[in-house]
Design a protein around this motif. Structure first.
Motif, PDB file in Angstrom:
ATOM      1  N   GLU A 179       0.835  -1.209   0.000  1.00  0.00           N
ATOM      2  CA  GLU A 179       0.000   0.000   0.000  1.00  0.00           C
ATOM      3  C   GLU A 179       0.869   1.258   0.000  1.00  0.00           C
ATOM      4  N   LYS A 236       1.859   2.520  -3.476  1.00  0.00           N
ATOM      5  CA  LYS A 236       0.797   2.848  -4.431  1.00  0.00           C
ATOM      6  C   LYS A 236       0.784   4.342  -4.701  1.00  0.00           C
ATOM      7  N   TYR A 254      -0.991   7.322  -7.775  1.00  0.00           N
ATOM      8  CA  TYR A 254      -2.032   7.507  -8.786  1.00  0.00           C
ATOM      9  C   TYR A 254      -1.460   8.333  -9.924  1.00  0.00           C
ATOM     10  N   THR A 261      -4.140   3.556 -11.202  1.00  0.00           N
ATOM     11  CA  THR A 261      -3.499   3.222  -9.936  1.00  0.00           C
ATOM     12  C   THR A 261      -2.200   2.503 -10.280  1.00  0.00           C
ATOM     13  N   ALA A 301       1.598   0.804  -9.029  1.00  0.00           N
ATOM     14  CA  ALA A 301       2.411   0.217  -7.969  1.00  0.00           C
ATOM     15  C   ALA A 301       3.877   0.405  -8.332  1.00  0.00           C
TER      16      ALA A 301
END
Length: 105
Positions: free
Chosen positions: A8, A11, A13, A91, A93
Motif C-alpha cells: 500500500e 501505491k 495515482y 493506480t 504500484a
C-alpha cells in the motif's frame, strides 16, 4: 527480522492528461494549472509531473489516500475544470528493491 513492506505504501495515482480536440492552453490557464501543482506539492501529494514531448498532454503522479481522493484532485485541475483537457486515472504500484519488486524479487 525486518517486517515486509506493505505494498500500500508503494501505491501512487497517475493522472494522464490529454488535450481535447479543438482546444488550446493559453498562458493564464497554464499558470492556474501550475498553481494547482504547487498546492499539491505543498500538501506533499505531488510525486512528479510534466508534459509529454511527443503527445498533446502530460502526466501528474500523486499520492492520495484513495482512488476517490485522486479523482477529486484530477477534477480540480484547471486544465480539466476548463474542459481544455480530459484525464484518465490509473493506480500504479512502484516496483523497487525496497519492496523486492512487489514481492517477486
Amino acid at each position: 527480522m525486518s517486517e515486509a513492506p506493505s505494498f500500500e505504501e508503494f501505491k501512487r495515482y497517475v493522472i494522464l492528461l490529454s488535450l481535447n480536440p479543438g482546444r488550446r492552453l493559453d498562458e493564464e490557464l497554464i499558470r492556474e494549472h501550475v498553481a494547482h501543482l504547487r498546492e499539491l506539492d505543498r500538501n506533499g501529494q505531488l510525486v512528479i509531473c510534466g508534459p509529454f514531448l511527443d503527445y498533446k498532454g502530460g502526466m501528474v503522479i500523486i499520492q492520495a489516500d484513495s482512488l476517490e481522493e485522486a479523482r477529486g484532485i484530477a477534477e480540480c485541475d484547471p486544465f480539466v475544470k476548463s474542459g481544455a483537457e480530459n484525464y484518465e486515472l490509473r493506480t500504479w504500484a512502484i516496483s523497487c528493491e525496497e519492496n523486492q519488486h512487489l514481492g517477486m524479487g
